[in-house]
Scaffold this active site. Structure first.
Site, PDB file in Angstrom:
ATOM      1  N   CYS A 172     -27.384  34.745 -15.393  1.00  0.00           N
ATOM      2  CA  CYS A 172     -27.072  34.268 -14.042  1.00  0.00           C
ATOM      3  C   CYS A 172     -28.320  33.741 -13.338  1.00  0.00           C
ATOM      4  O   CYS A 172     -28.227  32.836 -12.502  1.00  0.00           O
ATOM      5  CB  CYS A 172     -26.400  35.362 -13.217  1.00  0.00           C
ATOM      6  SG  CYS A 172     -27.351  36.897 -13.109  1.00  0.00           S
ATOM      7  N   HIS A 220     -27.431  40.664  -9.660  1.00  0.00           N
ATOM      8  CA  HIS A 220     -26.748  39.409 -10.004  1.00  0.00           C
ATOM      9  C   HIS A 220     -27.266  38.282  -9.120  1.00  0.00           C
ATOM     10  O   HIS A 220     -27.508  38.466  -7.922  1.00  0.00           O
ATOM     11  CB  HIS A 220     -25.235  39.584  -9.794  1.00  0.00           C
ATOM     12  CG  HIS A 220     -24.424  38.390 -10.185  1.00  0.00           C
ATOM     13  ND1 HIS A 220     -24.471  37.824 -11.436  1.00  0.00           N
ATOM     14  CD2 HIS A 220     -23.531  37.642  -9.471  1.00  0.00           C
ATOM     15  CE1 HIS A 220     -23.651  36.791 -11.494  1.00  0.00           C
ATOM     16  NE2 HIS A 220     -23.070  36.659 -10.312  1.00  0.00           N
TER      17      HIS A 220
END
Length: 504
Positions: free
Chosen positions: A112, A437
């Site tokens: 990510c 994330h």
């Protein structure tokens, strides 16, 4: 007069028929009621139908007699050139293409950090153009892995433009890990690949792009021209008053926002980063001394990267811990106060012009809102009319002419005003740099892509933004972007990308 009922498309219409007039007059009455033109009407009555020259007195009409009319309003609809396809019958790719939502990148295992950074870098058109050229000019072969990595990035961006599904960046990731093995490190405890630092990836990518991508056929670097500035740093120590200050000039590709308890806004954090006290050797004193390093910007790039120093090494836990403190950042960033006095003087005409342009746009928005309110309420008092006239007059004022400094005019890829607008944000959610994330938030340009959301219940916003959660893409407003300032366990701005405001 005879009152009859005319039945058409399941509805009944009461019509007073003047039997002294011909059928044409009766058809005109029906036209006023139904919208069906007289030449498209077929009025049926026992024994025949009513024509333009029909003698209505001879029809023997009775009170409340029912007549039948056939006919359609306007031109008959034409069948579609292609079969109609409903959303529920479309594939995800077809839906995304119909709505013109950009494609995301598939997460290939803690990637990510890479996906978010690439979506923001893709917002720089000069990079996209240079990458497109590199795809057609690649002659490096397998011997130059770095050039192959950049070429694969160009192909990846092309795939994103042409696809509506999430695109898996297999080839680019493989080449990235060959050039930078650290992005291929394994996590022995959790298994799989480690989470990486998005800012570290951003820096490595800009370094590689700077080395490989050129502007047109020249030797000028795209990153150097459009994403790099120049800084003048003055070193001086109070411990040796007779020692002359030393000035160093160096390029930069990012501006740091330092964060401590006193920093609440990004401008405060930038100011802290440009003034530091560093201990180093003094030749005059023959020993170490505290030097104050004061930096001022000599050249601002068209695209400015601001990095928020949110991570620090926490020795007790052996982790890069995160500072979650709220640091507000604006949609429009003014860098004038951080520039040299010479650059400030050169930028002044463009700054005055942009201020006048912003005032004009603000007045135009007021007029639009006032017009929308007037649609709801038709009554205006004398004061509101006067205010509207004043606002309209201000909005219609001509913008001031200005002469851009010749050195700034010749410097393609610089920011001649020092004023920026936000176009991209890389955020992090989590408590450490090696976990959590990353996501990207990229501004949707007006007139590009699908139409902006509109209608009842849709929030009011000057800009819409694409939220890239790997391959899941949605749209959010300016307010959602401003919430990314931190202060809790929510997505927090880590890298912001600003673009020079256009001198329209």
């Amino acid at each position: 007069m005879v009152k009859v009922q005319v039945k058409w498309q399941g509805k009944k219409y009461e019509v007073d028929v003047d039997t002294t007039q011909p059928g044409e007059e009766f058809k005109i009455q029906l036209y006023s009621l139904t919208g069906v033109a007289p030449d498209r009407q077929k009025v049926l009555i026992k024994g025949g139908q009513v024509k333009d020259d029909t003698d209505m007195a001879k029809l023997g009409l009775k009170e409340n007699q029912i007549l039948m009319m056939m006919g359609t309003v306007g031109e008959l609809p034409k069948p579609p050139s292609q079969p109609v396809k409903f959303v529920e019958d479309m594939s995800e790719n077809e839906v995304a293409q119909a709505l013109q939502i950009p494609a995301g990148l598939t997460n290939l295992g803690n990637t990510c950090y890479m996906n978010a950074s690439l979506q923001c870098l893709k917002a720089v058109p000069q990079l996209r153009d240079a990458l497109n050229r590199s795809v057609g000019q690649n002659t490096a072969g397998q011997s130059d892995v770095r050039k192959n990595m950049i070429t694969s990035l160009g192909r990846l961006f092309t795939q994103l433009n042409e696809s509506g599904d999430g695109v898996p960046p297999f080839v680019f990731l493989q080449l990235l890990r060959q050039v930078f093995p650290k992005f291929g490190e394994q996590d022995p405890q959790a298994g799989g690949f480690r989470q990486q630092d998005a800012e570290e990836f951003w820096n490595e990518m800009l370094t590689s792009l700077d080395q490989v991508l050129k502007v047109d056929e020249s030797d000028k670097s795209v990153v150097g021209q459009y994403m790099s500035g120049r800084m003048a740093t003055t070193w001086k120590t109070d411990e040796a008053p007779t020692e002359e200050p030393v000035v160093h000039h160096e390029k930069f590709r990012k501006v740091d926002c330092h964060i401590d308890k006193s920093v609440n806004y990004v401008s405060q954090g930038i100011a802290k980063g440009l003034e530091q006290v560093i201990e180093k050797n003094s030749e005059t004193l023959g020993r170490n001394a505290d030097y104050k390093a004061t930096s001022r910007i000599e050249r601002l790039p068209e695209y400015l990267t601001v990095v928020y120093n949110r991570f620090f090494w926490k020795a007790s836990e052996s982790i890069d811990a995160k500072i979650v403190k709220s640091v507000k950042f604006p949609l429009d960033l003014d860098m004038n106060e951080f520039c040299t006095s010479e650059l400030q003087s050169k930028m002044k005409p463009a700054r005055n012009y942009l201020r006048a342009l912003d005032d004009k746009k603000a007045h135009e928005r007021k007029l639009e809102k006032r017009a929308a309110q007037d649609d709801v309420s038709e009554t205006k008092d004398e004061n509101s009319e006067t205010t509207e006239a004043q606002t309209s007059s201000s909005a219609n004022q001509e913008l001031p002419a200005f002469n851009l400094d010749e050195s700034l005019k010749a410097d393609v890829g610089c920011n001649p005003s020092g004023i920026y607008e936000l176009i991209g944000v890389v955020t992090h959610i989590g408590r450490t740099a090696n976990s959590g994330h990353y996501m990207a938030w990229v501004r949707k340009e007006k007139g590009v892509g699908g139409t902006d959301p509109a209608g009842k219940g849709i929030p009011d916003t000057q800009h819409w933004w694409y939220k890239f959660d790997d391959d899941q893409v949605s749209m959010v407003t300016d307010d959602e972007i401003l919430r990314l300032c931190g202060g809790g366990d929510w997505h927090t701005a880590y890298v912001t990308l600003y673009r020079a405001k256009k001198l329209e």
